[in-house]
Design a protein around this motif. Sequence first.
Motif, PDB file in Angstrom:
ATOM      1  N   GLY A   1       0.816  -1.208   0.000  1.00 30.49           N
ATOM      2  CA  GLY A   1       0.000   0.000   0.000  1.00 30.49           C
ATOM      3  C   GLY A   1       0.850   1.259   0.000  1.00 30.49           C
ATOM      4  N   TYR A   2       0.321   2.307   0.583  1.00 26.39           N
ATOM      5  CA  TYR A   2       0.949   3.634   0.617  1.00 26.39           C
ATOM      6  C   TYR A   2       2.248   3.590   1.404  1.00 26.39           C
ATOM      7  CZ  TYR A   2       0.538   8.763   0.399  1.00 26.39           C
ATOM      8  OH  TYR A   2       0.706  10.096   0.135  1.00 26.39           O
ATOM      9  N   ASP A   3       3.253   4.345   0.958  1.00 25.55           N
ATOM     10  CA  ASP A   3       4.576   4.272   1.589  1.00 25.55           C
ATOM     11  C   ASP A   3       5.238   5.637   1.718  1.00 25.55           C
ATOM     12  OD1 ASP A   3       6.755   2.912   2.744  1.00 25.55           O
ATOM     13  OD2 ASP A   3       7.770   2.782   0.814  1.00 25.55           O
ATOM     14  N   ILE A   4       4.485   6.692   1.831  1.00 23.79           N
ATOM     15  CA  ILE A   4       5.073   8.029   1.855  1.00 23.79           C
ATOM     16  C   ILE A   4       5.934   8.272   3.096  1.00 23.79           C
ATOM     17  CG2 ILE A   4       3.102   9.196   2.927  1.00 23.79           C
ATOM     18  CD1 ILE A   4       5.207  10.593   0.031  1.00 23.79           C
ATOM     19  N   THR A   5       5.629   7.620   4.231  1.00 20.82           N
ATOM     20  CA  THR A   5       6.422   7.817   5.452  1.00 20.82           C
ATOM     21  C   THR A   5       7.090   6.532   5.929  1.00 20.82           C
ATOM     22  OG1 THR A   5       4.515   7.474   6.912  1.00 20.82           O
ATOM     23  CG2 THR A   5       4.976   9.742   6.240  1.00 20.82           C
ATOM     24  N   GLY A   6       7.252   5.573   5.042  1.00 22.94           N
ATOM     25  CA  GLY A   6       7.926   4.338   5.413  1.00 22.94           C
ATOM     26  C   GLY A   6       7.000   3.256   5.934  1.00 22.94           C
ATOM     27  N   GLN A   7       5.709   3.346   5.645  1.00 20.48           N
ATOM     28  CA  GLN A   7       4.733   2.369   6.141  1.00 20.48           C
ATOM     29  C   GLN A   7       5.057   0.932   5.765  1.00 20.48           C
ATOM     30  OE1 GLN A   7       3.993   5.342   4.661  1.00 20.48           O
ATOM     31  NE2 GLN A   7       1.835   5.795   4.836  1.00 20.48           N
ATOM     32  N   LEU A   8       5.811   0.714   4.689  1.00 22.27           N
ATOM     33  CA  LEU A   8       6.109  -0.645   4.262  1.00 22.27           C
ATOM     34  C   LEU A   8       7.259  -1.263   5.047  1.00 22.27           C
ATOM     35  CD1 LEU A   8       5.626  -0.356   0.402  1.00 22.27           C
ATOM     36  CD2 LEU A   8       3.935  -0.777   2.208  1.00 22.27           C
TER      37      LEU A   8
ATOM     38  N   SER B   1      -2.532   5.305  11.417  1.00 22.92           N
ATOM     39  CA  SER B   1      -2.764   6.019  10.177  1.00 22.92           C
ATOM     40  C   SER B   1      -1.655   5.722   9.173  1.00 22.92           C
ATOM     41  CB  SER B   1      -2.820   7.518  10.463  1.00 22.92           C
ATOM     42  OG  SER B   1      -2.744   8.257   9.288  1.00 22.92           O
ATOM     43  N   ASN B   2      -0.422   5.798   9.648  1.00 18.42           N
ATOM     44  CA  ASN B   2       0.706   5.576   8.742  1.00 18.42           C
ATOM     45  C   ASN B   2       1.876   4.879   9.428  1.00 18.42           C
ATOM     46  OD1 ASN B   2       1.648   7.613  10.353  1.00 18.42           O
ATOM     47  ND2 ASN B   2       1.835   9.133   8.739  1.00 18.42           N
TER      48      ASN B   2
ATOM     49  N   GLY C   1       7.254   3.500  10.038  1.00 24.02           N
ATOM     50  CA  GLY C   1       6.307   4.395   9.364  1.00 24.02           C
ATOM     51  C   GLY C   1       6.368   5.802   9.921  1.00 24.02           C
ATOM     52  N   GLY C   2       5.234   6.500   9.889  1.00 21.42           N
ATOM     53  CA  GLY C   2       5.177   7.875  10.363  1.00 21.42           C
ATOM     54  C   GLY C   2       5.588   7.996  11.819  1.00 21.42           C
ATOM     55  N   ASN C   3       6.302   9.080  12.142  1.00 23.73           N
ATOM     56  CA  ASN C   3       6.820   9.247  13.491  1.00 23.73           C
ATOM     57  C   ASN C   3       6.812  10.708  13.939  1.00 23.73           C
ATOM     58  OD1 ASN C   3       8.056   7.938  15.806  1.00 23.73           O
ATOM     59  ND2 ASN C   3       9.895   9.081  15.265  1.00 23.73           N
ATOM     60  N   THR C   4       6.016  11.546  13.321  1.00 23.48           N
ATOM     61  CA  THR C   4       5.990  12.966  13.656  1.00 23.48           C
ATOM     62  C   THR C   4       5.745  13.192  15.140  1.00 23.48           C
ATOM     63  OG1 THR C   4       5.180  13.468  11.446  1.00 23.48           O
ATOM     64  CG2 THR C   4       4.882  15.172  13.125  1.00 23.48           C
TER      65      THR C   4
ATOM     66  N   GLN D   1       9.946  10.174  10.090  1.00 20.27           N
ATOM     67  CA  GLN D   1       9.701   8.949   9.339  1.00 20.27           C
ATOM     68  C   GLN D   1      10.685   7.864   9.768  1.00 20.27           C
ATOM     69  OE1 GLN D   1      10.026   9.921   5.188  1.00 20.27           O
ATOM     70  NE2 GLN D   1       8.523  11.541   5.299  1.00 20.27           N
ATOM     71  N   VAL D   2      10.190   6.650   9.941  1.00 22.88           N
ATOM     72  CA  VAL D   2      11.020   5.502  10.290  1.00 22.88           C
ATOM     73  C   VAL D   2      10.832   4.479   9.174  1.00 22.88           C
ATOM     74  CG1 VAL D   2      11.415   3.681  11.984  1.00 22.88           C
ATOM     75  CG2 VAL D   2      10.767   5.973  12.762  1.00 22.88           C
ATOM     76  N   HIS D   3      11.855   4.322   8.316  1.00 24.80           N
ATOM     77  CA  HIS D   3      11.728   3.511   7.108  1.00 24.80           C
ATOM     78  C   HIS D   3      12.011   2.031   7.298  1.00 24.80           C
ATOM     79  CE1 HIS D   3      11.058   7.087   4.727  1.00 24.80           C
ATOM     80  NE2 HIS D   3      12.007   7.648   5.450  1.00 24.80           N
ATOM     81  N   ILE D   4      12.668   1.679   8.398  1.00 25.74           N
ATOM     82  CA  ILE D   4      12.847   0.275   8.771  1.00 25.74           C
ATOM     83  C   ILE D   4      12.447   0.155  10.239  1.00 25.74           C
ATOM     84  CG2 ILE D   4      14.642  -0.237   7.056  1.00 25.74           C
ATOM     85  CD1 ILE D   4      16.678  -0.048   9.352  1.00 25.74           C
ATOM     86  N   PRO D   5      12.031  -1.002  10.690  1.00 28.18           N
ATOM     87  CA  PRO D   5      11.583  -1.138  12.072  1.00 28.18           C
ATOM     88  C   PRO D   5      12.615  -0.612  13.077  1.00 28.18           C
ATOM     89  CG  PRO D   5      11.001  -3.082  10.840  1.00 28.18           C
ATOM     90  CD  PRO D   5      11.879  -2.259   9.940  1.00 28.18           C
TER      91      PRO D   5
END
Length: 180
Positions: free
Chosen positions: A77-84, A117-118, A133-136, A148-152
Amino acid sequence: SAVSVANGRFHTCAILDNASLKCWGYNNNGQIGDGSTTTRTAPVDVDLGEGRYAVAISAGEYHTCAILDNGSAMCWGYDITGQLGDGTSQSSCSSSPVYVALPTGRTAVAISTDAGSNHTCAILDNDSSVCWGGNTYGQSNGLTTSSQVHIPAYINGLGQGRHAVALASGYHHSCVLLDD
């Protein structure tokens, strides 16, 4: 029949008693996981790879994640903030499942009951917990040093010797149930 279900903002996924994974609903960012961005009004199969099946599922606003039978995790799905959680951040989406970059040598044993959400969180086989994912607002790792956190990333602040036994992710927050 369904043995587990997860709801995103406009999509739903279910693990069935025959080990198949089905998703349906709005699919503008590939959150259904069938390789398309076509909205599906009836359940469609999600291909997790030869011989693999989902044991847990979590759906976010426009992304979906699953733990597989071998302890790996996949998201789509959506990956703008690293959700994948695969180390990339795309301005679009991945309409097919991709592997989450879990820490080396670790497997996932639980996933957040609902992805945020993300962002999504998971408990690992060594009782540690990670989110991506998102981390704001610090929802992915307890720190706000990166939006943003792109990896766990390991969750900070669970307390000395404590570990999570269950996780839940909200819109801009995450919660854990601790072992005590």
